[in-house]
Design an enzyme around this catalytic site. Sequence first.
Site, PDB file in Angstrom:
ATOM      1  N   TYR A 184      20.378 -22.368  19.367  1.00 18.81           N
ATOM      2  CA  TYR A 184      20.754 -20.957  19.218  1.00 18.81           C
ATOM      3  C   TYR A 184      20.122 -20.108  20.319  1.00 18.81           C
ATOM      4  O   TYR A 184      18.913 -20.156  20.530  1.00 18.81           O
ATOM      5  CB  TYR A 184      20.316 -20.407  17.852  1.00 18.81           C
ATOM      6  CG  TYR A 184      21.159 -20.888  16.685  1.00 18.81           C
ATOM      7  CD1 TYR A 184      22.196 -21.792  16.875  1.00 18.81           C
ATOM      8  CD2 TYR A 184      20.913 -20.434  15.396  1.00 18.81           C
ATOM      9  CE1 TYR A 184      22.966 -22.231  15.809  1.00 18.81           C
ATOM     10  CE2 TYR A 184      21.679 -20.868  14.323  1.00 18.81           C
ATOM     11  CZ  TYR A 184      22.699 -21.766  14.535  1.00 18.81           C
ATOM     12  OH  TYR A 184      23.450 -22.191  13.474  1.00 18.81           O
ATOM     13  N   GLY A 185      20.964 -19.308  20.964  1.00 17.57           N
ATOM     14  CA  GLY A 185      20.519 -18.503  22.102  1.00 17.57           C
ATOM     15  C   GLY A 185      21.203 -19.021  23.347  1.00 17.57           C
ATOM     16  O   GLY A 185      21.057 -20.185  23.697  1.00 17.57           O
TER      17      GLY A 185
END
Length: 325
Positions: free
Chosen positions: A55-56
């Site tokens: 995530y990111g």
Amino acid sequence: MQTLQKSLPSMGCGTWAWGNQLLWGYDESMDDQLQAVFNLCVNNGVTLFDTGDSYGTGRLNGRSELLLGRFNREYLGSNKENICIATKLAAYPWRWTRQSMVKACKSSAQRLGKNVDLVQMHWSTANYAPWQEVGLLDGLADLYEQGLVKGVGLSNYGPKQLKQVQKKFAERGVPITTLQVQYSLLSTYPVTQLGLKDLCDELGIKLIAYSPLALGLLTGKYSEQGPLPKGIRGLLFRQILPGMRSLLGCLQEVSQSRNKTMSQVAINWCICKETIPIPGAKSVEQARENIGALGWQLNVSEIAELDKAAANVGKKMVQNIFQTK
């Protein structure tokens, strides 16, 4: 019953958007608002935060875990002892040994500033590289045996795969705490067709429902007339909205008679199905709205009406390509 499983709340918070510029338009000026979201959730008993080491986007890779680590350290309110940070480790092509999973989890722990509470396999490689999974699953079990995590979970696994992994883990005395699948009024497939809820009940596994609002389609904020979100979401919405008129009508009717929002009804439906929904929240308003799904329950006839409307939807939500049989 596993200690970690017993402390899980009836609803969690998804943090996919925390650091994702591509799909959710994240930027660092949002961090104070996200911290307020975290505080509000924990204070209201929403203590499960679902994240992933993927995530990111781009240079912000791992951002969601970094933020959760910081918010967790700085939080001083009630329910702090119940906070459960659940990380999904990605089955990247370059990860195929058991050591690579242990190393990945240790990197997540570093970003969080604490051990991961619940470590999950982000997806199964059974659909395209079944050989890769052997080492990854061994590594997952190693993490539990070494006391580096409190619990182990899976994501996007179907019944056949789940049974195999459960058998493999049971031989090592490693319980599976949770299974996470895409589940909502627009995505009933994992439960109605794959029978995953019954199997999880039988095996003592808690089912987590991700995307309980179907990327926003069940919030009532979007209609065929528009405006629709930009990009991929907009394209998908255009295809699905015409076939869900009766479902949206049913949601609206129930929400009005209950004095709740359509989102709250859709989330509560997941809770009534004995799953733990993990709607995302990027703002305090969204978090507050999600929390409004707690503390009450739809009745049997409302659930039946919603089930019927959901079964008659024209085009259902696209299933995750990694979801296995």
